[in-house]
Write an enzyme that holds these catalytic residues in place. Structure first.
Site, PDB file in Angstrom:
ATOM      1  CB  SER A  13      -9.510  -9.043  38.041  1.00  0.00           C
ATOM      2  OG  SER A  13      -8.710  -9.145  39.195  1.00  0.00           O
ATOM      3  CG  HIS A  72      -7.831 -12.124  35.332  1.00  0.00           C
ATOM      4  ND1 HIS A  72      -7.058 -12.578  34.274  1.00  0.00           N
ATOM      5  CD2 HIS A  72      -7.046 -11.249  36.013  1.00  0.00           C
ATOM      6  CE1 HIS A  72      -5.865 -11.997  34.318  1.00  0.00           C
ATOM      7  NE2 HIS A  72      -5.830 -11.187  35.368  1.00  0.00           N
ATOM      8  CG  ASP A 124      -5.074 -10.550  38.895  1.00  0.00           C
ATOM      9  OD1 ASP A 124      -4.397 -10.728  37.869  1.00  0.00           O
ATOM     10  OD2 ASP A 124      -6.096  -9.834  38.926  1.00  0.00           O
ATOM     11  CG  MET A 128      -0.306 -10.159  42.445  1.00  0.00           C
ATOM     12  SD  MET A 128      -0.677  -8.436  42.841  1.00  0.00           S
ATOM     13  CE  MET A 128      -2.059  -8.134  41.712  1.00  0.00           C
ATOM     14  CG  HIS A 166      -2.078 -12.114  35.424  1.00  0.00           C
ATOM     15  ND1 HIS A 166      -2.438 -10.782  35.497  1.00  0.00           N
ATOM     16  CD2 HIS A 166      -0.801 -12.136  34.967  1.00  0.00           C
ATOM     17  CE1 HIS A 166      -1.422 -10.036  35.110  1.00  0.00           C
ATOM     18  NE2 HIS A 166      -0.409 -10.832  34.799  1.00  0.00           N
ATOM     19  CG  MET A 219       1.234 -10.552  37.894  1.00  0.00           C
ATOM     20  SD  MET A 219      -0.002  -9.344  38.422  1.00  0.00           S
ATOM     21  CE  MET A 219      -1.399 -10.442  38.727  1.00  0.00           C
ATOM     22  CG  MET A 256       0.550  -6.818  32.078  1.00  0.00           C
ATOM     23  SD  MET A 256      -0.907  -7.489  32.916  1.00  0.00           S
ATOM     24  CE  MET A 256      -1.318  -6.177  34.080  1.00  0.00           C
ATOM     25  CG  ASP A 267      -5.106  -7.769  33.677  1.00  0.00           C
ATOM     26  OD1 ASP A 267      -5.948  -7.080  34.279  1.00  0.00           O
ATOM     27  OD2 ASP A 267      -4.382  -8.620  34.251  1.00  0.00           O
TER      28      ASP A 267
HETATM   29  C1  DX5 Z   1      -3.174  -6.010  38.034  1.00  0.00           C
HETATM   30  C2  DX5 Z   1      -3.997  -7.228  37.763  1.00  0.00           C
HETATM   31  C3  DX5 Z   1      -5.320  -6.936  37.124  1.00  0.00           C
HETATM   32  C4  DX5 Z   1      -6.204  -6.022  37.901  1.00  0.00           C
HETATM   33  C5  DX5 Z   1      -7.437  -5.649  37.124  1.00  0.00           C
HETATM   34  O1  DX5 Z   1      -1.902  -6.365  38.368  1.00  0.00           O
HETATM   35  O2  DX5 Z   1      -3.295  -8.085  36.885  1.00  0.00           O
HETATM   36  O3  DX5 Z   1      -5.963  -8.142  36.760  1.00  0.00           O
HETATM   37  O4  DX5 Z   1      -6.548  -6.518  39.141  1.00  0.00           O
HETATM   38  O5  DX5 Z   1      -8.183  -4.729  37.865  1.00  0.00           O
HETATM   39  P1  DX5 Z   1      -8.715  -3.366  37.250  1.00  0.00           P
HETATM   40  O6  DX5 Z   1      -9.696  -3.740  36.177  1.00  0.00           O
HETATM   41  O7  DX5 Z   1      -9.332  -2.697  38.413  1.00  0.00           O
HETATM   42  O8  DX5 Z   1      -7.551  -2.624  36.673  1.00  0.00           O
HETATM   43 ZN    ZN Z   2      -4.390  -9.792  35.980  1.00  0.00          ZN
END
Ligand code: DX5
Ligand code: ZN
Length: 223
Positions: A9, A34, A36, A38, A70, A72, A143, A177
């Site tokens: 990520s 990956h 992320d 948000m 991903h 969110m 998740m 994840d």
């Molecule tokens: C959380 C994210 C993950 C996260 C993973 O909402 O979707 O992808 O950043 O990071 P670690 O491996 O540190 O949990």
């Molecule tokens: Zn993620």
């Protein structure tokens, strides 16, 4: 037959020079990045959106790295076109974020991206069965933390969902994840996960390369 895919990520990376940091992590033999996204609404945190993904894509062209996005976000349908234009390879939406999951999945595929669907820890995995049965989904993301932040503790009890999915779908990409690390990867791999997101455990490792190697070896042992 599914294969092992290790997807660090980029959230845990060094945003001061995102492209260089992503290239560095790819050089440690990561398979995917990956990404992320948000929106500060679906989850209580904000990261970045299509403009930053597009900027990163200019430095890391298609074919050089797979952008596993991903999403969110509260309105997954709204961002499909922009993310495709930005150069996303896969778009994973949350089943909790939409009342029209089949429509979202179809829009993602029409836009030329692979389709992922994700379930949060409190969501039953059976909510995605119909979509997978229809052939609308390339990957399911289970998740293993509440989405929103890196660095949280892996929830081992989510493995019942992974096992149920793997029993039903031998050839489906199943991603986990949240909190994945060399010391718990065997639990996830034995349950049937083959796509492993790891942020903290890779970026903060003394040797990110060794961490990725351990994750991959465990998945390969359990395939
Ligand atoms: C959380 C994210 C993950 C996260 C993973 O909402 O979707 O992808 O950043 O990071 P670690 O491996 O540190 O949990
Ligand atoms: Zn993620």
């Amino acid at each position: 037959m599914v294969k092992s895919i290790i997807a660090p990520s980029i959230l845990s990376g060094d945003f001061a020079d995102l492209a260089a940091d992503c290239r560095r992590i790819l050089s440690y033999t990561a398979d995917w990045l990956h990404v992320d996204v948000m929106d500060g609404h679906f989850v209580p945190n904000l990261t970045f959106g299509p403009p930053v993904v597009q900027a990163l894509r200019k430095h890391i062209p298609k074919g050089e790295a797979f952008f596993d996005c991903h999403m969110m976000v509260s309105e997954p349908l709204v961002w499909v076109g922009d993310m495709a234009k930005a150069g996303a390879d896969q778009y994973t939406f949350h089943i909790e974020a939409t009342t029209e999951p089949a429509k979202v999945a179809a829009a993602i595929r029409d836009a030329g991206m692979r389709v992922g669907v994700s379930v949060k820890p409190k969501t039953d995995v059976s909510t995605v069965y119909e979509l997978v049965d229809q052939g609308a989904i390339d990957m399911v993301l289970i998740m293993t933390v509440e989405p929103g932040f890196g660095g949280q503790k892996f929830m081992g009890d989510m493995m019942t969902k992974v096992k149920a999915l793997r029993a039903r779908y031998p050839d489906l990409d199943i991603q986990v994840d949240g909190g994945l690390a060399p010391d718990n990867i065997d639990i996830a791999a034995a349950a049937g996960a083959n796509v492993i997101v790891a942020g903290t455990s890779v970026y903060k490792a003394e040797s990110p390369e060794a961490a990725i190697k351990t994750l991959r070896a465990s998945v390969n042992r359990h395939l």
